[in-house]
Design a protein around this motif. Structure first.
Motif, short mmCIF file in Angstrom:
data_model
loop_
_atom_site.label_atom_id
_atom_site.label_comp_id
_atom_site.label_asym_id
_atom_site.label_seq_id
_atom_site.Cartn_x
_atom_site.Cartn_y
_atom_site.Cartn_z
N VAL A 105 13.21 -23.64 -8.77
CA VAL A 105 13.27 -22.28 -8.21
C VAL A 105 12.83 -21.30 -9.29
N GLY A 106 12.01 -20.33 -8.90
CA GLY A 106 11.59 -19.26 -9.81
C GLY A 106 12.24 -17.94 -9.45
N PHE A 107 11.69 -16.87 -10.01
CA PHE A 107 12.20 -15.52 -9.73
C PHE A 107 11.04 -14.55 -9.87
N ASP A 108 10.80 -13.74 -8.87
CA ASP A 108 9.81 -12.65 -8.80
C ASP A 108 9.05 -12.67 -7.48
N ASP A 109 8.59 -13.87 -7.05
CA ASP A 109 7.68 -14.04 -5.93
C ASP A 109 6.36 -13.32 -6.18
N ILE A 110 5.74 -13.66 -7.31
CA ILE A 110 4.39 -13.16 -7.56
C ILE A 110 3.44 -13.86 -6.59
N GLU A 111 2.25 -13.32 -6.42
CA GLU A 111 1.33 -13.80 -5.39
C GLU A 111 1.02 -15.29 -5.54
N VAL A 112 0.85 -15.75 -6.77
CA VAL A 112 0.45 -17.15 -6.99
C VAL A 112 1.57 -18.12 -6.65
N ALA A 113 2.83 -17.64 -6.53
CA ALA A 113 3.95 -18.54 -6.24
C ALA A 113 3.76 -19.28 -4.92
N ALA A 114 3.14 -18.62 -3.95
CA ALA A 114 2.94 -19.25 -2.65
C ALA A 114 1.80 -20.26 -2.65
N PHE A 115 0.98 -20.28 -3.74
CA PHE A 115 -0.20 -21.14 -3.76
C PHE A 115 -0.15 -22.18 -4.87
N SER A 116 0.99 -22.25 -5.60
CA SER A 116 1.12 -23.29 -6.62
C SER A 116 1.27 -24.64 -5.92
N LEU A 117 1.20 -25.71 -6.69
CA LEU A 117 1.35 -27.06 -6.13
C LEU A 117 2.57 -27.72 -6.76
N PRO A 118 3.67 -27.84 -6.01
CA PRO A 118 3.87 -27.35 -4.64
C PRO A 118 4.16 -25.85 -4.64
#
Length: 356
Positions: A278-291
Motif C-alpha cells: 500500500v502507498g500514500f498519495d494516489d499520484i497518477e502513475v499509481a494506477a498504471f504501475s505493475l501491479p
C-alpha cells in the motif's frame, strides 16, 4: 488622450461620467462603490484599454497583488515530485482566480534563506505560502511573523511555539486505514517504509500506521525513508534483509512504493501474492504501475487551493467566497485538515488460483 497615447484615470473618469476618485476606488477594488457606477467605470476601462500603474496602485493600496510559494527543497525535487506539482497547480489555479501573481522560490542553503527572507519582508508580496517544512529550525516563519507578513503552511507546522495557519491532509487517518486494510487481509508480518521523521507528514503517517496495527505493530519492521523512489527501493531492501518473511508493506508515499516494488521484484517476492503493498498519495502513475497500486488518496490540488483561500481570508477578509466549488470555508479558521480515502487496487488483491 495624454501624449503617451495611453488612457489615464482622467480619461476613464470623463468617459464614464464619474469623478477621478471613483475610478481610483474601482481600480483599487474598494467595496464602497455603487454597483451602477462600478459597471460604468469597468465598461470605460475596457473601452479605452486602460492599464493601471501597478507601482502607483501599490503605494495607494499597500497591496502588491503578489504572493509567494516557498519550498524548503531543491528545485529538482519540487518540479519532479507529483506531490509538489499538485500543490503548485492548485495554488496557481486559485491565485489566478483571485487576480494574484505567484512567485515560486526554493530555499536550501543559509544564504538562500537569508535572500528569500529579505525579499519576503521587504513589502514585495502580500502573503506567503510554505511547503515541505523540516524540523531544522527554519528562520522564515518567525521572520515573517515579526514583519507581519501573512503566512500559511502546507502541512501541520513542525516548529514548536510557532502558531501559523495551515492546511493538511489527514495523514494519521489515512495511514491507519492502510494498516487496517493490510491487517484485514490476514497478513501477519507487516512492515513500513516510513516518511522522513523530520517532517510532520512522515511522523503522522507512522503514528497512523502504528495505531492501525495496534498490538501487531513491530518497531523492528519500521525502516526510515525519504519519500523518494530511490529511497523506497533502498529502504525496502534493508527491511527484507532483516525480515525476509515480510508479507505486507505500507510505503509512506507512492514514489516510495514504486521503489519498494522494484526491491521486492529483485528479491523474488511477488506483489501481492507474497507481499501486499500500500502507498500514500494516489499520484497518477499509481494506477498504471505493475501491479496497480493500492494507495491512500490525498487531494494535493485541493490542498494548494485551500492554502490560497486561507491566505486570502487574511489579506482580503472582505472577499466573497464561492461556496459551491468543493472547497471548505476558510474564513474564521486557523487550519484545515482535508479528508483522504483508501483506493484498493491489485497490489493488495491476490490473484485467484487457476481452475483445473
Amino acid at each position: 488622450m495624454p501624449a503617451s497615447g495611453r488612457a489615464g484615470l482622467e480619461q476613464v473618469a470623463a468617459h464614464a461620467g464619474v469623478s477621478r476618485a471613483t475610478v481610483s476606488r474601482v481600480v483599487n477594488d474598494v467595496p464602497t462603490v455603487a454597483p451602477e457606477l462600478r459597471r460604468r467605470v469597468e465598461e470605460s476601462i475596457r473601452a479605452l484599454g486602460y492599464q493601471p500603474n501597478l507601482a502607483a496602485r501599490t503605494l495607494v493600496t499597500r497591496r502588491t497583488d503578489t504572493i509567494a510559494l516557498v519550498a524548503s527543497e531543491p528545485d529538482v525535487r519540487v518540479f519532479g515530485d507529483p506531490f509538489f506539482s499538485g500543490i503548485v497547480r492548485g495554488v496557481t489555479m486559485e491565485a489566478g482566480a483571485a487576480g494574484l501573481q505567484l512567485v515560486i522560490m526554493m530555499t536550501q542553503s543559509p544564504e538562500e534563506i537569508r535572500r528569500v527572507s529579505r525579499y519576503l519582508t521587504s513589502g514585495a508580496v502580500d502573503g506567503v505560502l510554505m511547503i515541505s517544512e523540516h524540523e531544522s529550525v527554519d528562520p522564515l516563519p518567525p521572520a515573517l511573523q515579526a514583519a507581519a507578513v501573512p503566512l500559511v503552511i502546507g502541512g501541520r507546522p513542525m516548529q514548536p511555539g510557532v502558531s501559523v495557519p495551515y492546511v493538511d491532509n489527514d495523514n494519521v487517518g489515512g495511514a491507519r486505514m492502510a494498516a487496517e486494510h493490510l491487517r484485514g487481509l490476514g497478513r501477519t508480518v507487516i512492515g513500513t517504509v516510513a516518511g522522513p521523521q523530520d517532517m510532520t507528514a512522515g511522523l503522522d503517517r507512522l503514528d497512523g500506521f502504528r495505531a492501525g496495527l495496534g498490538p501487531a505493530f513491530d518497531p523492528g519492521l519500521v525502516e526510515p525513508g525519504d519519500f523518494s523512489q530511490a529511497g523506497g527501493e533502498a529502504a525496502t531492501a534493508r527491511l527484507l534483509a532483516r525480515a525476509p518473511h515480510l508479507d505486507a508493506l505500507f510505503a509512506a508515499s507512492d514514489l516510495t512504493a514504486l521503489g519498494a516494488l522494484k526491491a521486492l521484484h529483485d528479491a523474488g517476492r511477488r506483489v501481492p501474492d507474497d507481499v501486499a503493498l500500500v502507498g500514500f498519495d494516489d499520484i497518477e502513475v499509481a494506477a498504471f504501475s505493475l501491479p496497480p497500486l493500492t494507495t491512500v488518496r490525498q487531494r494535493t490540488v485541493l490542498q494548494g487551493r485551500a492554502m490560497v483561500r486561507l491566505l486570502l481570508a487574511r489579506i482580503r477578509p472582505g472577499r466573497a467566497v464561492d461556496a459551491e466549488d468543493g472547497l471548505p470555508d476558510a474564513r474564521g479558521v486557523d487550519h484545515l485538515v482535508l479528508p483522504v480515502e483508501l483506493v484498493v487496487r491489485a497490489s493488495t488483491m491476490p490473484t485467484a488460483p487457476a481452475s483445473s
